[in-house]
Scaffold this motif. Structure first.
Motif, PDB file in Angstrom:
ATOM      1  N   ALA A 441       4.421   1.703  17.785  1.00 30.22           N
ATOM      2  CA  ALA A 441       4.307   3.123  17.660  1.00 30.22           C
ATOM      3  C   ALA A 441       5.319   3.848  18.409  1.00 30.22           C
ATOM      4  O   ALA A 441       5.743   5.000  18.091  1.00 30.22           O
ATOM      5  CB  ALA A 441       2.778   3.304  18.382  1.00 30.22           C
ATOM      6  N   GLU A 442       5.679   3.345  19.670  1.00 27.70           N
ATOM      7  CA  GLU A 442       6.779   3.851  20.453  1.00 27.70           C
ATOM      8  C   GLU A 442       8.164   3.268  19.975  1.00 27.70           C
ATOM      9  O   GLU A 442       9.288   3.837  20.876  1.00 27.70           O
ATOM     10  CB  GLU A 442       6.566   3.347  21.989  1.00 27.70           C
ATOM     11  CG  GLU A 442       5.411   3.702  22.433  1.00 27.70           C
ATOM     12  CD  GLU A 442       4.897   5.142  22.637  1.00 27.70           C
ATOM     13  OE1 GLU A 442       5.872   5.920  22.508  1.00 27.70           O
ATOM     14  OE2 GLU A 442       3.858   5.395  22.995  1.00 27.70           O
ATOM     15  N   GLY A 443       8.473   2.578  18.708  1.00 29.61           N
ATOM     16  CA  GLY A 443       9.597   2.709  18.296  1.00 29.61           C
ATOM     17  C   GLY A 443      10.478   1.518  19.090  1.00 29.61           C
ATOM     18  O   GLY A 443      11.655   1.515  19.073  1.00 29.61           O
ATOM     19  N   LEU A 444       9.925   0.732  19.997  1.00 26.20           N
ATOM     20  CA  LEU A 444      10.437  -0.318  20.750  1.00 26.20           C
ATOM     21  C   LEU A 444      10.749  -1.396  19.971  1.00 26.20           C
ATOM     22  O   LEU A 444      11.639  -2.297  20.405  1.00 26.20           O
ATOM     23  CB  LEU A 444       9.608  -0.556  21.761  1.00 26.20           C
ATOM     24  CG  LEU A 444       8.992   0.577  22.663  1.00 26.20           C
ATOM     25  CD1 LEU A 444       8.204   0.059  24.063  1.00 26.20           C
ATOM     26  CD2 LEU A 444      10.341   1.275  23.250  1.00 26.20           C
ATOM     27  N   ILE A 445      10.205  -1.779  18.779  1.00 21.92           N
ATOM     28  CA  ILE A 445      10.589  -2.685  17.937  1.00 21.92           C
ATOM     29  C   ILE A 445      11.318  -2.437  16.571  1.00 21.92           C
ATOM     30  O   ILE A 445      10.853  -1.610  16.103  1.00 21.92           O
ATOM     31  CB  ILE A 445       9.209  -3.577  17.367  1.00 21.92           C
ATOM     32  CG1 ILE A 445       8.192  -4.100  18.693  1.00 21.92           C
ATOM     33  CG2 ILE A 445       9.571  -4.819  16.619  1.00 21.92           C
ATOM     34  CD1 ILE A 445       6.973  -4.760  18.163  1.00 21.92           C
ATOM     35  N   PRO A 446      12.573  -2.650  16.538  1.00 21.68           N
ATOM     36  CA  PRO A 446      13.440  -2.055  15.582  1.00 21.68           C
ATOM     37  C   PRO A 446      13.046  -2.691  14.169  1.00 21.68           C
ATOM     38  O   PRO A 446      12.377  -3.633  13.972  1.00 21.68           O
ATOM     39  CB  PRO A 446      14.974  -2.864  16.002  1.00 21.68           C
ATOM     40  CG  PRO A 446      14.420  -4.157  16.588  1.00 21.68           C
ATOM     41  CD  PRO A 446      13.457  -3.775  17.475  1.00 21.68           C
ATOM     42  N   GLN A 447      13.198  -1.785  13.216  1.00 22.45           N
ATOM     43  CA  GLN A 447      12.846  -1.935  11.899  1.00 22.45           C
ATOM     44  C   GLN A 447      13.949  -3.077  11.384  1.00 22.45           C
ATOM     45  O   GLN A 447      14.976  -2.914  11.599  1.00 22.45           O
ATOM     46  CB  GLN A 447      13.027  -0.691  10.883  1.00 22.45           C
ATOM     47  CG  GLN A 447      12.014   0.403  11.352  1.00 22.45           C
ATOM     48  CD  GLN A 447      10.812  -0.079  10.302  1.00 22.45           C
ATOM     49  OE1 GLN A 447      10.613  -1.041   9.632  1.00 22.45           O
ATOM     50  NE2 GLN A 447       9.790   1.075  10.234  1.00 22.45           N
ATOM     51  N   GLN A 448      13.271  -4.044  10.391  1.00 21.66           N
ATOM     52  CA  GLN A 448      13.989  -4.961   9.914  1.00 21.66           C
ATOM     53  C   GLN A 448      14.485  -4.951   8.474  1.00 21.66           C
ATOM     54  O   GLN A 448      13.590  -4.410   7.874  1.00 21.66           O
ATOM     55  CB  GLN A 448      13.461  -6.454  10.341  1.00 21.66           C
ATOM     56  CG  GLN A 448      13.178  -6.764  11.770  1.00 21.66           C
ATOM     57  CD  GLN A 448      14.630  -7.188  12.577  1.00 21.66           C
ATOM     58  OE1 GLN A 448      15.037  -8.010  12.058  1.00 21.66           O
ATOM     59  NE2 GLN A 448      14.934  -6.445  13.284  1.00 21.66           N
ATOM     60  N   PRO A 449      15.675  -5.478   8.154  1.00 20.60           N
ATOM     61  CA  PRO A 449      15.739  -5.194   6.583  1.00 20.60           C
ATOM     62  C   PRO A 449      14.850  -6.232   5.786  1.00 20.60           C
ATOM     63  O   PRO A 449      13.931  -6.890   6.656  1.00 20.60           O
ATOM     64  CB  PRO A 449      17.341  -6.032   6.470  1.00 20.60           C
ATOM     65  CG  PRO A 449      17.952  -6.029   7.790  1.00 20.60           C
ATOM     66  CD  PRO A 449      16.598  -5.777   8.763  1.00 20.60           C
ATOM     67  N   LYS A 450      14.277  -5.875   4.649  1.00 19.79           N
ATOM     68  CA  LYS A 450      13.142  -6.406   3.809  1.00 19.79           C
ATOM     69  C   LYS A 450      13.132  -7.896   3.654  1.00 19.79           C
ATOM     70  O   LYS A 450      12.291  -8.531   3.953  1.00 19.79           O
ATOM     71  CB  LYS A 450      13.190  -5.720   2.462  1.00 19.79           C
ATOM     72  CG  LYS A 450      12.754  -4.288   2.601  1.00 19.79           C
ATOM     73  CD  LYS A 450      12.733  -3.842   1.020  1.00 19.79           C
ATOM     74  CE  LYS A 450      12.080  -2.263   1.040  1.00 19.79           C
ATOM     75  NZ  LYS A 450      12.015  -1.930  -0.279  1.00 19.79           N
ATOM     76  N   GLU A 451      14.584  -8.508   3.910  1.00 21.61           N
ATOM     77  CA  GLU A 451      14.261  -9.883   3.599  1.00 21.61           C
ATOM     78  C   GLU A 451      14.489 -10.563   5.226  1.00 21.61           C
ATOM     79  O   GLU A 451      13.904 -11.843   5.109  1.00 21.61           O
ATOM     80  CB  GLU A 451      15.746 -10.255   3.310  1.00 21.61           C
ATOM     81  CG  GLU A 451      17.120 -10.210   4.158  1.00 21.61           C
ATOM     82  CD  GLU A 451      17.631  -8.678   3.813  1.00 21.61           C
ATOM     83  OE1 GLU A 451      18.530  -8.459   4.503  1.00 21.61           O
ATOM     84  OE2 GLU A 451      16.820  -7.980   3.317  1.00 21.61           O
ATOM     85  N   ARG A 452      14.233  -9.771   6.101  1.00 22.67           N
ATOM     86  CA  ARG A 452      14.024 -10.285   7.771  1.00 22.67           C
ATOM     87  C   ARG A 452      12.595 -10.163   7.891  1.00 22.67           C
ATOM     88  O   ARG A 452      11.523  -9.933   7.204  1.00 22.67           O
ATOM     89  CB  ARG A 452      15.026  -9.785   8.367  1.00 22.67           C
ATOM     90  CG  ARG A 452      16.368 -10.156   8.229  1.00 22.67           C
ATOM     91  CD  ARG A 452      17.405  -9.612   9.157  1.00 22.67           C
ATOM     92  NE  ARG A 452      17.352 -10.276  10.175  1.00 22.67           N
ATOM     93  CZ  ARG A 452      18.067  -9.674  11.420  1.00 22.67           C
ATOM     94  NH1 ARG A 452      19.031  -8.761  11.413  1.00 22.67           N
ATOM     95  NH2 ARG A 452      18.025 -10.451  12.405  1.00 22.67           N
ATOM     96  N   LYS A 453      12.370 -10.391   9.195  1.00 20.91           N
ATOM     97  CA  LYS A 453      10.832 -10.244   9.863  1.00 20.91           C
ATOM     98  C   LYS A 453      10.130  -9.046   9.642  1.00 20.91           C
ATOM     99  O   LYS A 453      10.881  -8.245  10.048  1.00 20.91           O
ATOM    100  CB  LYS A 453      10.889 -11.036  11.446  1.00 20.91           C
ATOM    101  CG  LYS A 453      11.091 -12.319  11.220  1.00 20.91           C
ATOM    102  CD  LYS A 453      10.899 -12.832  12.896  1.00 20.91           C
ATOM    103  CE  LYS A 453      10.964 -14.431  12.961  1.00 20.91           C
ATOM    104  NZ  LYS A 453      10.657 -14.702  14.313  1.00 20.91           N
ATOM    105  N   GLN A 454       9.061  -9.001   9.519  1.00 16.83           N
ATOM    106  CA  GLN A 454       8.184  -7.914   9.710  1.00 16.83           C
ATOM    107  C   GLN A 454       8.311  -7.561  11.101  1.00 16.83           C
ATOM    108  O   GLN A 454       8.367  -8.192  12.125  1.00 16.83           O
ATOM    109  CB  GLN A 454       6.647  -8.311   9.260  1.00 16.83           C
ATOM    110  CG  GLN A 454       6.532  -8.619   7.696  1.00 16.83           C
ATOM    111  CD  GLN A 454       6.330  -7.328   6.931  1.00 16.83           C
ATOM    112  OE1 GLN A 454       6.042  -6.198   7.568  1.00 16.83           O
ATOM    113  NE2 GLN A 454       6.361  -7.347   5.594  1.00 16.83           N
ATOM    114  N   MET A 455       8.016  -6.275  11.455  1.00 14.46           N
ATOM    115  CA  MET A 455       7.912  -5.510  12.828  1.00 14.46           C
ATOM    116  C   MET A 455       6.707  -6.530  13.742  1.00 14.46           C
ATOM    117  O   MET A 455       6.885  -6.783  14.863  1.00 14.46           O
ATOM    118  CB  MET A 455       7.609  -4.323  12.860  1.00 14.46           C
ATOM    119  CG  MET A 455       8.899  -3.490  12.459  1.00 14.46           C
ATOM    120  SD  MET A 455       8.241  -1.736  12.978  1.00 14.46           S
ATOM    121  CE  MET A 455       7.243  -1.053  11.907  1.00 14.46           C
TER     122      MET A 455
END
Length: 664
Positions: A441-455
């Protein structure tokens, strides 16, 4: 420690500034320099290159630390402005998919002059502040060391951190002997020692030893620095009955404790009792223990021998530092030396000296060096942070050097996640997924490209790495719960600086500290039985607050209607809002104005419905409605919540992955 945020924060901002759609939006704003984003990007890129040098210099130069703090505050404001545009674009995409005929730039039309004027003013202020910060940076002579592009990889990990107790066999035998030998009505056994010596760990091993199986019931209560007698009494009752406490009067709670303990040989641990426990409070509480059978015991762990004596142990057990050999054995366990072919015995003397007989230092130092190649160990062991005095750091703290080094060498993304934990009270127990959703929620986990890991998966990696470094540890109360040592919590608060602050601390600010209120982004507080508007007055100054997080037990709590109808909607930048546990019956329609909101927790409330405006919270990722027994239905336009990833509306607490259709 401003770099804790900036090392991972600036790359995210720079990527967002390069977004062509946002560039077009900025170009549509009247009165804004068309090249403002280019200027922001150029300045932030130059600053990013000197962050590593600034991180080192802030340890000894107060002006550099202040510069980093100001830069961090500015970075938050830049992100808030960019989020406004992100949300406007998201709204447009949703309307377009639904066949709306609204114009692409309608949200920036002349009819929105007042709103746009405020946005223009914010952009102008950011530009001015960024120019001033850039000018100050040139005065420090910071070196452009560049930014490491080498990705951080998870090292080999171990979660077997609750193995056999090392070096405490004699202490454990002595405590168990005291528990079993003295047979008066009930007896207090004290364990005294400084922070980090392992008092709680020793008490855990005694509590779970087969020899204490003769005690029933057994209970464990984390007291910490806030000895609220109602809270402690309720926790005692909950621990011996394994059931939530619904009563709220002290006398009723004490009567129930007496009823549960009457004629039984019990063992209760009161862990981490501070001086805030007065003799009067203890006398009131202990009256409920006198009804137990002969041989009943209470273990008290405390840093202060006077507390143990006041509670009834005239000669408490004084826990000593570990021997060098025991420190080395514990270090090896956490550094995974058995998995390393290199010979590191030549560093043993230096390592045990740094541990100073403290198990916490041995664990954290082992967790740190485990992540490094052996040829880096000497550099870490010779780091100047081991010898810096408080005056050198311009900071009144008492953080163990081993803990500071453990934080110092964390990857930037982990620094952000760990420092966010500064909002947690001492001895607060948390779940893995709970904390991961807060980080998201705080944006501390970066969004990953679709082929990589989920947040969520990336968040689990972060969480487990902090566990393996002994910054998080398993709670005694359950396999699914975790806790931070008090000294580790102090470390998180030191690292977070002014960005995180508990409401209770903010209420005690003096006139000088009050100037920091606008810089506070994340805040939590302990639930009260009746929380009125006055309790939250200080939040009116924290206008950029992102986290509103009440924490506490599951007993009865009430919240003034004006808090939800007026105060919360004035906190426009909230990303995380929890009203968990309050007996509120409705949410105001103005909840829809919190456009930045990513996390909304209404668990254990009495709401019957959600206002339709909830479906305009387009950024919402997590909606928790656990144990909302009166909730009849969800709004019909839930499909508008295109970012919703987690919806929990069960009565058993099971998470459900949201299957709503997404707008691409």
């Amino acid at each position: 420690m401003g770099e804790a945020v900036l090392g991972a924060f600036l790359p995210v901002l720079l990527e967002k500034l390069a977004d062509q759609e946002i560039t077009v939006y900025f170009g549509r704003l009247k009165g804004v320099d068309k090249k403002v984003l280019e200027k922001w990007t150029r300045t932030l890129t130059a600053i990013e290159a000197v962050l590593s040098d600034a991180e080192e210099k802030q340890l000894t130069q107060r002006a550099v630390k202040q510069w980093l703090d100001d830069l961090r505050d500015l970075a938050y404001d830049v992100q808030d402005v960019l989020d406004i545009f992100d949300t406007k674009m998201l709204k447009r995409r949703i309307e377009k998919k639904q066949g709306s005929k609204s114009k692409l730039w309608s949200s920036l039309s002349i009819s929105k002059v007042k709103s746009n004027f405020g946005l223009n003013s914010a952009i102008k202020k950011i530009s001015d502040r960024l120019e001033e910060i850039s000018t100050r940076e040139k005065q420090f002579g910071l070196k452009k060391l560049g930014v490491s592009k080498k990705p951080w990889k998870m090292p080999p990990t171990t979660y077997q951190l609750d193995g056999p107790v090392i070096g405490r066999d004699e202490a454990k035998a002595k405590i168990i002997h005291d528990l079993l030998s003295k047979q008066e009505n009930y007896h207090v056994v004290g364990i005294v020692g400084t922070g980090g010596l392992g008092k709680t760990t020793l008490a855990k091993h005694v509590f779970n030893d087969a020899a204490t199986g003769q005690f029933s019931p057994k209970g464990w209560v984390s007291v910490s620095d806030d000895f609220d007698i109602v809270r402690v009494a309720a926790a005692v009752l909950e621990s011996v009955t394994s059931a939530p406490v619904q009563v709220k009067e002290l006398n009723s709670i004490l009567e129930k404790i007496s009823k549960e303990l009457a004629g039984k040989k019990f063992l209760i641990v009161l862990d981490d009792v501070w001086r805030t426990c007065s003799y009067g409070q203890w006398t009131t509480l202990q009256a409920s223990f006198r009804v137990g059978a002969a041989g009943s015991k209470i273990i008290v762990t405390t840093r202060d021998a006077k507390v143990a004596k006041m509670m009834g142990d005239s000669s408490p057990y004084n826990l000593k530092p570990m021997s060098e050999d025991d420190c080395w054995e514990l270090f090896q366990q956490h550094a995974l030396l058995n998995n390393r072919p290199e010979h590191v015995e030549f560093l043993k003397e230096k390592i045990v000296e740094k541990c100073n007989g403290l198990p916490l230092a041995a664990r954290t130092l082992g967790g740190l060096l485990r992540c490094k190649e052996v040829d880096e160990w000497e550099d870490i062991l010779d780091h100047k942070m081991w010898t810096l005095s408080d005056s050198d750091q311009n900071k009144e703290d008492d953080i163990l050097p081993a803990l500071k080094l453990s934080y110092h060498y964390l990857p930037p993304t982990l620094k952000r996640c760990f420092s966010y934990c500064a909002i947690l009270p001492n001895d607060y127990e948390f779940e893995e997924m709970q904390l991961i959703l807060w980080w998201m929620a705080e944006g501390l986990i970066p969004q990953q490209p679709k082929e990589r890991k989920q947040m969520e998966d990336l968040g689990r990696d972060y969480f487990h790495e902090l566990v393996s470094r002994s910054l998080f540890q398993k709670s005694r109360n359950g396999k699914s719960l975790y806790i931070m040592h008090d000294l580790v919590t102090d470390l998180a608060r030191w690292a977070a600086g002014s960005s995180c602050c508990r409401l209770e601390d903010m209420q005690n600010y003096d006139s000088h500290q009050c100037t920091c209120l606008p810089k506070i982004r994340h805040s939590s507080y302990i639930l009260g039985m009746y929380d009125g508007v006055k309790k939250f007055e200080v939040y009116s100054e924290a206008t950029s607050l992102r986290t509103f997080l009440p924490l506490g037990s599951l007993s009865i709590h009430y919240l003034a209607h004006k808090v939800t109808s007026y105060l919360l909607t004035k906190l426009h930048y909230l990303r995380l809002l929890s009203l968990n546990g309050y007996r509120i019956t409705e949410l105001p329609d103005t909840i829809g104005e919190l456009k930045h909101l990513r996390y909304l927790d209404l668990s254990y409330t009495l709401i019957e419905s959600l206002p339709d405006s909830t479906t305009t919270l387009y950024n919402l990722q997590t909606l928790i409605l656990k144990w909302c027994g009166r909730l009849k239905a969800l709004p019909t336009s839930m499909r508008n919540l295109v970012n919703l990833r987690h919806l929990n509306n069960s009565v058993h607490g099971h998470w459900k992955k949201c299957l709503l259709s997404l707008v691409n």
